[in-house]
Enzyme design. Structure first.
Site, PDB file in Angstrom:
ATOM      1  NE  ARG A  17     -73.974  34.959  -3.353  1.00 40.11           N
ATOM      2  CZ  ARG A  17     -74.006  35.646  -2.355  1.00 40.11           C
ATOM      3  NH1 ARG A  17     -73.108  35.612  -1.476  1.00 40.11           N
ATOM      4  NH2 ARG A  17     -75.192  36.549  -2.086  1.00 40.11           N
ATOM      5  CB  ILE A 427     -51.460  47.497   7.461  1.00 35.50           C
ATOM      6  CG1 ILE A 427     -50.175  46.652   8.230  1.00 35.50           C
ATOM      7  CG2 ILE A 427     -51.536  47.239   6.290  1.00 35.50           C
ATOM      8  CD1 ILE A 427     -49.031  47.357   7.868  1.00 35.50           C
ATOM      9  NE  ARG A 511     -63.393  35.758   0.790  1.00 36.47           N
ATOM     10  CZ  ARG A 511     -64.206  36.905   1.058  1.00 36.47           C
ATOM     11  NH1 ARG A 511     -65.254  36.622   1.557  1.00 36.47           N
ATOM     12  NH2 ARG A 511     -63.656  37.781   0.520  1.00 36.47           N
ATOM     13  CG  ASP A 595     -52.618  49.539   1.219  1.00 35.66           C
ATOM     14  OD1 ASP A 595     -51.572  49.513   1.950  1.00 35.66           O
ATOM     15  OD2 ASP A 595     -53.685  49.888   1.708  1.00 35.66           O
ATOM     16  CG  HIS A 637     -49.264  46.702   3.405  1.00 37.24           C
ATOM     17  ND1 HIS A 637     -48.759  45.955   4.446  1.00 37.24           N
ATOM     18  CD2 HIS A 637     -50.345  45.702   3.297  1.00 37.24           C
ATOM     19  CE1 HIS A 637     -49.261  44.879   4.665  1.00 37.24           C
ATOM     20  NE2 HIS A 637     -50.403  44.732   4.052  1.00 37.24           N
ATOM     21  CD  GLU A 661     -49.193  37.980   5.512  1.00 36.37           C
ATOM     22  OE1 GLU A 661     -50.115  39.071   5.286  1.00 36.37           O
ATOM     23  OE2 GLU A 661     -49.287  36.893   5.777  1.00 36.37           O
ATOM     24  CG  HIS A 690     -53.936  35.874   8.642  1.00 36.46           C
ATOM     25  ND1 HIS A 690     -52.466  36.291   8.544  1.00 36.46           N
ATOM     26  CD2 HIS A 690     -54.471  36.418   7.513  1.00 36.46           C
ATOM     27  CE1 HIS A 690     -52.284  36.960   7.413  1.00 36.46           C
ATOM     28  NE2 HIS A 690     -53.496  37.070   6.825  1.00 36.46           N
ATOM     29  CB  CYS A 722     -52.161  42.424   6.915  1.00 36.64           C
ATOM     30  SG  CYS A 722     -53.244  42.835   5.424  1.00 36.64           S
TER      31      CYS A 722
END
Ligand code: GLN
Ligand code: ZN
Length: 751
Positions: A17, A427, A511, A595, A637, A661, A690, A722
């Site tokens: 990476r 959640i 990421r 979930d 969820h 959401e 978020h 969430c």
């Protein structure tokens, strides 16, 4: 020398990476941009050499990117949103990708049905687009200087426009006239570099069901582009028969098709043969980690050559190898039997090369072939994979759904659980503190004892419960401190699941994720969550909600074995989870949440295949919860809110309560629930988790009132969008206190 093989594209993040590391260093202002470029150059060089050494003929340039190839394409076309117009170069590039102090980033979304995310282009009719060919040309020359003549990879114009959004409203394809000339100009520039350069146009959008108007554009576009250069149009992830039908009548040189995920492409062989075009045959799976079965691939190729001339065939990966981890080299701790079934990007290069050698009767190492067939035979019989017990249980399953109807269940549950209208809950996860992370990793590495680990977790749970009680939430959670990841946590405890040491795959930008893999029949060795949830329940008189990840999400976020259908694997997981639910309810847990964050993600790219997916996905959710007694309330969820197309399917899952959401879209997306007369209870998120911003009581009240315009209070739960694990404690506390207060005020106003 012609080798008749081909690689659609190669991962760029680096085997350790390296790209991720240098980018994050640069963003943290700990190194210069020239350092980033230096690392990028050395990675490209190394990656090209890997391919060259493996004997790949068609190696790509411009498959590298510092963030994303779609963003690179926007750069190439100077498609820069207005809000970034005062920036340039790398500052501009990374601002579009990640935002900066002043401006929000461009939207990011999933690349077809993969877990790779691209940066969504923002286009408008009034924008001027101009060509900047520098990256494309520079990368080609970089490789050429190393003695490697590459093909040049480009995101095709139809896919680029199809994935864009128009900021001025209107259809992106209207802009084809503006960008096609730039692609033509680019091809002229490419032709000046060298003779006979092959240009690959990635057009994965051709595997979707497109408007007839778009099919006309395919002809128009590739008539133009194909007469300017030597072009391969490559599609993947599904069949693209409609587009192939058109492309054979354009002047392109080759068509690339995915024969792993688009078996129906076989239908197009006849017309391809007639057209005398080259056919790039994707036989090595670029989406999965299993060793290729040479015998099977060669059989397929034999079938293809019955129709298409052998000289016209190129052996290839099914798509870019971007979607698989880099190399098996670092999987030192992997069980050797399992490791022998795996193949990552570097190993797949050898597979492409070897298959082409065998197929074209070139000299090859006979041992490699024998080893391959041995490995594949062992997968068919290994005890690690096959469990008669699991297979029989799944086959003879009797209990497929809950016995009582929703109407009856909910009456009993409401009475028993006694929650108020507009009941408040969360959640599942609460902020993951550094201490909790450290304890988890320390315990894994053997640095702390089990006792110390348990103490740390229990302290966290205690505090988490204490806060929720003080705050006045009604249905509590334990906070999930013991979970690293919602799939990995269950995978680690299920038989048939494997983990890699270094199996990183780029998800977006810097990421990476390390998906676990399902190699064998799945079963639950022992209860997985019961001790944690029981402990938490013992600490409070309020109702403690148990937390599980659903079968479809576990499936969709893993690499899945390819020797049985996905639907079978999903069913096995569901059966394992059904035992967990039974254990939880027997331990006194009254509400259990399952979930299904990735339920929608698993939808097929082709409409004709949706019904089948929905039928087994719903079946398996229902199997998973089938043993819940009528008194046990089942929540689910989902991390999205676009339910318009799938609301009937969601309803059919038959959960008692669904939390979703919705905070960012007001009550707009809730209307569908009313429209179809959805009966079950719904918890639409009342604030966005978020961002660290704390929503005020007033804001949340406004949101609750919007919800009440659509659904009656008896049917509504109040919760955040969430899980809260990525948030800090202080903002989480403030936000939840405000949420509970808002509910209190609304209840007062209503009564
Ligand atoms: N229970 C999980 C959590 O709260 C759900 C996460 C998700 O849906 N992605 O973190
Ligand atoms: Zn979620």
């Amino acid at each position: 020398m012609l080798k008749n093989n081909y690689l659609v594209g190669f991962p760029r993040i680096g085997e350790q990476r390296e790209l991720k590391k240098v980018l994050e260093k640069f963003w943290a202002k700990k190194c210069s941009y020239s350092e980033v470029k230096k690392v990028a150059c050395s990675l490209k060089k190394r990656h090209w050499n890997y391919q060259k050494e493996a004997g790949i003929e068609h190696i790509s340039s411009n498959d590298f990117s510092l963030y994303d190839n779609v963003l690179d394409t926007s750069f190439m076309l100077n498609a820069i949103p207005k809000r970034f117009k005062n920036l340039k170069d790398e500052e501009l590039y990374f601002a579009m990708a990640r935002g900066n102090k002043e401006e929000t980033a461009c939207e990011m979304t999933k690349w077809f049905n993969t877990n790779y995310h691209y940066i969504v282009p923002e286009l408008s009719l009034e924008d001027e687009y101009v060509l900047d060919a520098s990256k494309v040309i520079q990368e080609y020359l970089e490789a050429k200087n190393l003695g490697i003549k590459t093909k040049i990879n480009l995101v095709g114009p139809i896919t680029y426009l199809g994935l864009s959004k128009r900021v001025d409203g209107g259809d992106c394809y209207e802009l084809l006239e503006k960008i096609l000339p730039l692609y033509e100009e680019l091809l002229l520039k490419i032709n000046e570099l060298d003779s006979n350069i092959l240009v690959q146009f990635d057009e994965p959008i051709f595997v979707k069901d497109l408007d007839s108007k778009v099919y006309d554009l395919i002809k128009y576009t590739y008539d133009k582009l194909g007469s300017n250069a030597k072009i391969a149009v490559v599609t993947y992830f599904e069949h693209s028969n409609e587009a192939t039908n058109i492309l054979v009548n354009t002047p392109i040189w080759a068509i690339g098709l995915d024969f792993i995920h688009g078996k129906e492409n076989l239908i197009s062989l006849e017309i391809i043969a007639k057209s005398d075009k080259k056919l790039i045959v994707g036989v090595v799976d670029g989406r999965n980690i299993w060793k290729n079965d040479f015998e099977k691939s060669l059989n397929l190729l034999e079938h293809v050559t019955k129709i298409v001339k052998k000289d016209n065939i190129l052996i290839s990966s099914s798509c870019s190898l971007l979607h698989v981890p880099f190399t098996l080299k670092y999987e030192e701790k992997q069980n050797s039997e399992i490791k022998n079934w795996l193949s990552y990007a570097v190993e797949k290069l050898d597979e492409v090369s070897l298959i082409s050698k065998i197929f074209f009767n070139k000299k090859y190492d006979k041992n490699s072939f024998l080893e391959n067939s041995k490995a594949n035979k062992s997968r068919k019989t290994s005890k690690l994979i096959h469990s008669e017990k699991v297979k029989n249980r799944v086959k003879n399953l009797k209990c497929l759904e809950r016995k009582e109807t929703y109407e009856n269940r909910i009456k009993i549950q409401k009475k028993l659980l006694g929650y108020e209208e507009l009941a408040t809950t969360t959640i599942g996860s609460f902020p993951q503190t550094p201490e909790v992370r450290l304890a988890r990793s320390g315990f894994k590495k053997g640095l702390i004892t089990q006792e110390e680990y348990l103490k740390e977790m229990k302290t966290y749970i205690d505090k988490c419960i204490e806060f929720q009680e003080q705050c006045g939430l009604e249905v509590l959670v334990h906070g999930e401190p013991e979970r690293n990841d919602m799939v990995e946590y269950f995978g680690e405890q299920l038989k048939g699941y494997g983990f890699s040491q270094n199996g990183w795959v780029q998800s977006y930008g810097s990421r990476c994720v390390k998906p676990p893999f399902i190699y064998g029949d799945i079963s639950r060795a022992k209860p997985m969550t019961v001790e944690w949830i029981s402990y938490a329940q013992s600490k409070t008189k309020k109702i403690m909600k148990g937390m599980l990840t659903g079968p479809v999400t576990i499936l969709n976020w893993s690499f899945v074995r390819d020797d049985i259908p996905r639907s079978e694997v999903s069913k096995q997981i569901a059966v394992g989870l059904s035992d967990e639910i039974d254990d939880l309810q027997n331990a006194g847990i009254k509400i259990i949440q399952v979930d299904e964050a990735a339920f929608k993600e698993g939808y097929p790219l082709r409409c004709s295949k949706i019904k089948e997916y929905e039928s087994w996905a719903v079946r398996d959710f229902k199997i998973c919860v089938s043993r819940a007694k009528k008194e046990t309330q089942i929540h689910t969820h989902m991390c999205y809110s676009e339910f318009n197309d799938i609301i009937k399917t969601i309803e059919a899952m038959d959960a008692d309560v669904i939390t979703i959401e919705t905070a960012r879209s007001g009550n707009e997306l809730l209307k569908i629930f009313k429209k179809i007369g959805y009966k079950q209870e719904v918890g639409p998120g009342v604030y966005d988790i978020h961002s660290p911003r704390v929503p005020s009581v007033k804001e949340i009240k406004t949101q609750i009132k919007l919800l009440l315009e659509v659904l009656p209070k008896e049917q509504l739960w109040i919760n955040p969008d969430c899980g809260l694990k990525t948030r800090g404690w202080s903002e989480t506390k403030e936000a939840l206190i405000n949420m509970v207060e808002a509910v209190k005020q609304v209840r007062n106003e209503l009564s």
